[in-house]
Structure formats: C-alpha cells, structure tokens
Design a protein around this motif. Sequence first.
Motif, PDB file in Angstrom:
ATOM      1  N   PRO A 179      -3.496 -25.919   8.769  1.00 11.81           N
ATOM      2  CA  PRO A 179      -3.307 -26.851   9.877  1.00 11.81           C
ATOM      3  C   PRO A 179      -2.038 -26.550  10.677  1.00 11.81           C
ATOM      4  N   ARG A 180      -2.074 -26.937  11.931  1.00 11.07           N
ATOM      5  CA  ARG A 180      -0.935 -26.830  12.861  1.00 11.07           C
ATOM      6  C   ARG A 180      -0.574 -25.388  13.214  1.00 11.07           C
ATOM      7  N   GLN A 181      -1.514 -24.470  13.097  1.00 10.95           N
ATOM      8  CA  GLN A 181      -1.240 -23.098  13.517  1.00 10.95           C
ATOM      9  C   GLN A 181      -1.510 -22.973  15.013  1.00 10.95           C
ATOM     10  N   PHE A 182      -0.583 -22.375  15.729  1.00  4.24           N
ATOM     11  CA  PHE A 182      -0.697 -22.275  17.184  1.00  4.24           C
ATOM     12  C   PHE A 182      -2.004 -21.573  17.552  1.00  4.24           C
ATOM     13  N   PRO A 183      -2.750 -22.108  18.541  1.00  5.24           N
ATOM     14  CA  PRO A 183      -4.122 -21.633  18.773  1.00  5.24           C
ATOM     15  C   PRO A 183      -4.265 -20.290  19.465  1.00  5.24           C
ATOM     16  N   GLU A 184      -3.236 -19.452  19.468  1.00  6.61           N
ATOM     17  CA  GLU A 184      -3.414 -18.066  19.884  1.00  6.61           C
ATOM     18  C   GLU A 184      -3.794 -17.188  18.688  1.00  6.61           C
ATOM     19  N   LYS A 185      -3.532 -17.658  17.472  1.00  2.00           N
ATOM     20  CA  LYS A 185      -3.849 -16.904  16.263  1.00  2.00           C
ATOM     21  C   LYS A 185      -5.346 -16.954  15.999  1.00  2.00           C
ATOM     22  N   VAL A 186      -5.860 -15.962  15.244  1.00  2.00           N
ATOM     23  CA  VAL A 186      -7.301 -15.745  15.230  1.00  2.00           C
ATOM     24  C   VAL A 186      -8.091 -16.932  14.697  1.00  2.00           C
ATOM     25  N   ILE A 187      -7.693 -17.531  13.573  1.00  2.00           N
ATOM     26  CA  ILE A 187      -8.515 -18.609  13.013  1.00  2.00           C
ATOM     27  C   ILE A 187      -8.504 -19.845  13.916  1.00  2.00           C
ATOM     28  N   PRO A 188      -7.342 -20.385  14.323  1.00  2.00           N
ATOM     29  CA  PRO A 188      -7.415 -21.537  15.224  1.00  2.00           C
ATOM     30  C   PRO A 188      -8.005 -21.207  16.590  1.00  2.00           C
ATOM     31  N   LEU A 189      -7.794 -19.987  17.083  1.00  2.00           N
ATOM     32  CA  LEU A 189      -8.392 -19.599  18.359  1.00  2.00           C
ATOM     33  C   LEU A 189      -9.916 -19.635  18.265  1.00  2.00           C
ATOM     34  N   PHE A 190     -10.461 -19.011  17.214  1.00  2.00           N
ATOM     35  CA  PHE A 190     -11.911 -18.965  17.065  1.00  2.00           C
ATOM     36  C   PHE A 190     -12.480 -20.361  16.837  1.00  2.00           C
ATOM     37  N   VAL A 191     -11.837 -21.141  15.977  1.00  2.00           N
ATOM     38  CA  VAL A 191     -12.350 -22.473  15.651  1.00  2.00           C
ATOM     39  C   VAL A 191     -12.348 -23.367  16.885  1.00  2.00           C
ATOM     40  N   THR A 192     -11.238 -23.394  17.613  1.00  2.00           N
ATOM     41  CA  THR A 192     -11.160 -24.282  18.771  1.00  2.00           C
ATOM     42  C   THR A 192     -12.065 -23.805  19.909  1.00  2.00           C
ATOM     43  N   ASN A 193     -12.190 -22.486  20.098  1.00  2.00           N
ATOM     44  CA  ASN A 193     -13.142 -21.990  21.095  1.00  2.00           C
ATOM     45  C   ASN A 193     -14.566 -22.431  20.754  1.00  2.00           C
ATOM     46  N   LEU A 194     -14.954 -22.237  19.492  1.00  2.00           N
ATOM     47  CA  LEU A 194     -16.312 -22.588  19.090  1.00  2.00           C
ATOM     48  C   LEU A 194     -16.565 -24.081  19.217  1.00  2.00           C
ATOM     49  N   MET A 195     -15.569 -24.882  18.930  1.00  2.00           N
ATOM     50  CA  MET A 195     -15.729 -26.329  19.091  1.00  2.00           C
ATOM     51  C   MET A 195     -15.938 -26.714  20.547  1.00  2.00           C
ATOM     52  N   ASP A 196     -15.420 -25.900  21.460  1.00  2.00           N
ATOM     53  CA  ASP A 196     -15.587 -26.160  22.891  1.00  2.00           C
ATOM     54  C   ASP A 196     -16.767 -25.398  23.487  1.00  2.00           C
ATOM     55  N   GLY A 197     -17.564 -24.733  22.642  1.00  2.00           N
ATOM     56  CA  GLY A 197     -18.721 -23.997  23.129  1.00  2.00           C
ATOM     57  C   GLY A 197     -18.373 -22.725  23.862  1.00  2.00           C
ATOM     58  N   ARG A 198     -17.192 -22.152  23.543  1.00  2.00           N
ATOM     59  CA  ARG A 198     -16.744 -20.929  24.190  1.00  2.00           C
ATOM     60  C   ARG A 198     -16.854 -19.754  23.234  1.00  2.00           C
ATOM     61  N   GLN A 199     -17.093 -18.567  23.785  1.00  2.00           N
ATOM     62  CA  GLN A 199     -17.190 -17.376  22.953  1.00  2.00           C
ATOM     63  C   GLN A 199     -15.838 -17.014  22.347  1.00  2.00           C
ATOM     64  N   VAL A 200     -15.911 -16.207  21.290  1.00  2.00           N
ATOM     65  CA  VAL A 200     -14.692 -15.734  20.636  1.00  2.00           C
ATOM     66  C   VAL A 200     -14.618 -14.221  20.768  1.00  2.00           C
ATOM     67  N   PRO A 201     -13.399 -13.673  20.955  1.00  2.00           N
ATOM     68  CA  PRO A 201     -13.250 -12.225  21.142  1.00  2.00           C
ATOM     69  C   PRO A 201     -13.044 -11.502  19.814  1.00  2.00           C
ATOM     70  N   LEU A 202     -13.829 -10.479  19.557  1.00  2.00           N
ATOM     71  CA  LEU A 202     -13.697  -9.683  18.333  1.00  2.00           C
ATOM     72  C   LEU A 202     -13.229  -8.290  18.711  1.00  2.00           C
ATOM     73  N   TYR A 203     -12.048  -7.907  18.199  1.00  2.00           N
ATOM     74  CA  TYR A 203     -11.478  -6.602  18.515  1.00  2.00           C
ATOM     75  C   TYR A 203     -12.307  -5.459  17.923  1.00  2.00           C
ATOM     76  N   GLY A 204     -12.547  -4.432  18.742  1.00  2.00           N
ATOM     77  CA  GLY A 204     -13.108  -3.168  18.264  1.00  2.00           C
ATOM     78  C   GLY A 204     -14.377  -3.337  17.458  1.00  2.00           C
ATOM     79  N   ASP A 205     -14.427  -2.637  16.298  1.00  2.00           N
ATOM     80  CA  ASP A 205     -15.620  -2.709  15.449  1.00  2.00           C
ATOM     81  C   ASP A 205     -15.549  -3.845  14.443  1.00  2.00           C
ATOM     82  N   GLY A 206     -14.433  -4.595  14.433  1.00  2.00           N
ATOM     83  CA  GLY A 206     -14.306  -5.734  13.528  1.00  2.00           C
ATOM     84  C   GLY A 206     -14.075  -5.355  12.084  1.00  2.00           C
ATOM     85  N   ALA A 207     -13.771  -4.079  11.825  1.00  2.00           N
ATOM     86  CA  ALA A 207     -13.631  -3.626  10.440  1.00  2.00           C
ATOM     87  C   ALA A 207     -12.191  -3.681   9.928  1.00  2.00           C
ATOM     88  N   ASN A 208     -11.255  -4.116  10.744  1.00  2.00           N
ATOM     89  CA  ASN A 208      -9.870  -4.255  10.285  1.00  2.00           C
ATOM     90  C   ASN A 208      -9.790  -5.330   9.210  1.00  2.00           C
TER      91      ASN A 208
END
Length: 322
Positions: A179-208
């Motif tokens: 909780p309380r992680q600034f929403p530029e970081k991957v988990i809060p960014l993805f969660v809050t985008n999805l809650m708003d019906g927005r796509q999430v960006p996945l870097y490259g092949d996603g294998a990192n």
Amino acid sequence: MHIFVTGGAGFIGSAYVHALLQDDSAGATVTVLDALSYSGNRDNLPQTHPRLRFVRGDITDDHLLRELLPGHDAIVHFAAESHVDRSIAGAMPFVRTNVLGTQVLLDAARAAGTGRFVHVSTDEVYGSIDEGSWTEKWPLEPNSPYAASKAGSDLLALAAHRTHGLDVVVTRCSNNYGPRQFPEKVIPLFVTNLMDGRQVPLYGDGANVRDWLHVSDHCRGIQLALEKGRAGEVYNIGGGTELSNRELTGRLLEACGADWDMVRPVADRKGHDRRYSLDITKISEELGYAPQIGLNDGLAATVAWYRDNRSWWEPLKARETA
C-alpha cells in the motif's frame, strides 16, 4: 530510542514509520525528515501522534540536519530519488539527492554523535544476473543512473564506517510492493490503470525477472539490521519470489478481472536489466530474517488497498498527467 528517518513520507519510509509507531512496547520516538518531492506524501503518515515529529526539509541542507540530529540514537536513511525511467531522462536530481545528500547526512551524523546509521539501498546496484543469486560480496555493476547513484551512496556510507568508525549498516532490497506506493511503479500503475479501464504498458518481451518483496517484510528486515546488524556490513533483504514481468502482468490482470487485450506492448527501457536475484542467506542466518507475506496474499491485499483508497491515488495520477 530516538530514531531519525529520512524520506519517511515516501512509500517504504512511511511503512517503516507506521511499524515503529504501532509497536507500543518499543516506544520509539520518531523524527521524519522529508522534502515532500513528487513521491513524498504527508498523508502517508499520521497527522498527529505523540511519538512522531514531522519536519519538511532536504537531506542536502547541512544546517538543518545539524540542528535536528543531536539527541537521536539512530538514523534510518530512505530518502532517495528512485525511479529508473526518470533517471534515464535526467540523472542530475539522482546524483544530488542520492550521492550528495547521503554524504551531507553522513557528515552531520558524525558531527552530532549519532549512533547507528542504516543506509537503505537496492539490489539494482549489482546490475543484472543470468543465473544464481547475488551475495553481499558481489561486485557492484549498476546499469542505470539511478542504480549508479545508489551504488555511490552505498560506498560513501561504508567508507564512513571504515574511515571514521561511523556505525553504518547497509541493506539492499529487491522490488517492493504494498500500500501507498507511488503510482508510477509497475504494480500500482497496472492496478490503478486496470481499475480505470485503461491499458497497461509491458516493456519489450516481458521476460525481465524480478524478486518481489512485500514492504512489511522489508521493514522487518531493516529493523533487524538496525537492532542486530554488524557495523560495516551489507545485508540483502529479498522476498523469495521471482516472476517475469509477463508473469506478474498475468497475475495483476487476473486480480483485477481483466484480459490480455488490456496489455499494450511498448519499446523496451534503455539498459533494462534482465534479471535480479538476491541471496538472503546472510541476513537469515545472522539476524533471523525470513519473509512472512507470500506473493499471492500480498498482491491480493495490495489490489484491495488500491481499490478501497481511490482518494489517495487518483489525485497523484491526475497531477502526473496534468
């Protein structure tokens, strides 16, 4: 015990302060120093508490530090610029805060006669590892300006111990979430985008691959280092669960009831480290550390927190996109 916490209004720092204030048996008094830059949030902390003092200020302010530090038994140093993409866009703020700020704080700690100095760092100082896991003896090979600035601050802290005898302990953690992680970081960014019906960006092949550590487990490890760590030593603090970014994305999609059509592939980050993996044998055997929050439970609780706390993150996202 009187503890001075830098960056205590940020994500990890505020979690640590909450843990200190909730431990009535220890009765620690806490002074938080935070510049309240873009990721620092005064609302992350209690507005009033009998054992908490909040001061808005910068760790590069030597005069302020020398005024505040006398009488404190320990420093836990979280204050840092910490976002890799921002460091790639412009490295100077990272050098100023992470390198210069740490040296100013070290000098002020010596002048004040402060006891233990816990320097909170990151596994990114090690670079990238294809196989196996990093021990604390691994060479530092940072690949981003952020990681390089943290590596520099680690070395300054350890040099203060070796040169001046300052009671320094360095911790290096894997990727935090909670909780309380600034929403530029991957988990809060993805969660809050999805809650708003927005796509999430996945870097490259996603294998990192990253090792995931709940912030509460991280704070427990930091407290063990504060109380029992050996001066001049480094302790890795990991969560014990490695996932590729694609695997993590799949878990977050499932938790938010979304499908893969909500994922938008984007060009890979410059110098993107392929894999991080920490060996936590040292802190486990010496200090008794073990992660207690499994990733499934931790992610579920984190998603629930963001779902229940729109009033916390919506203004932050609106500010960043304004």
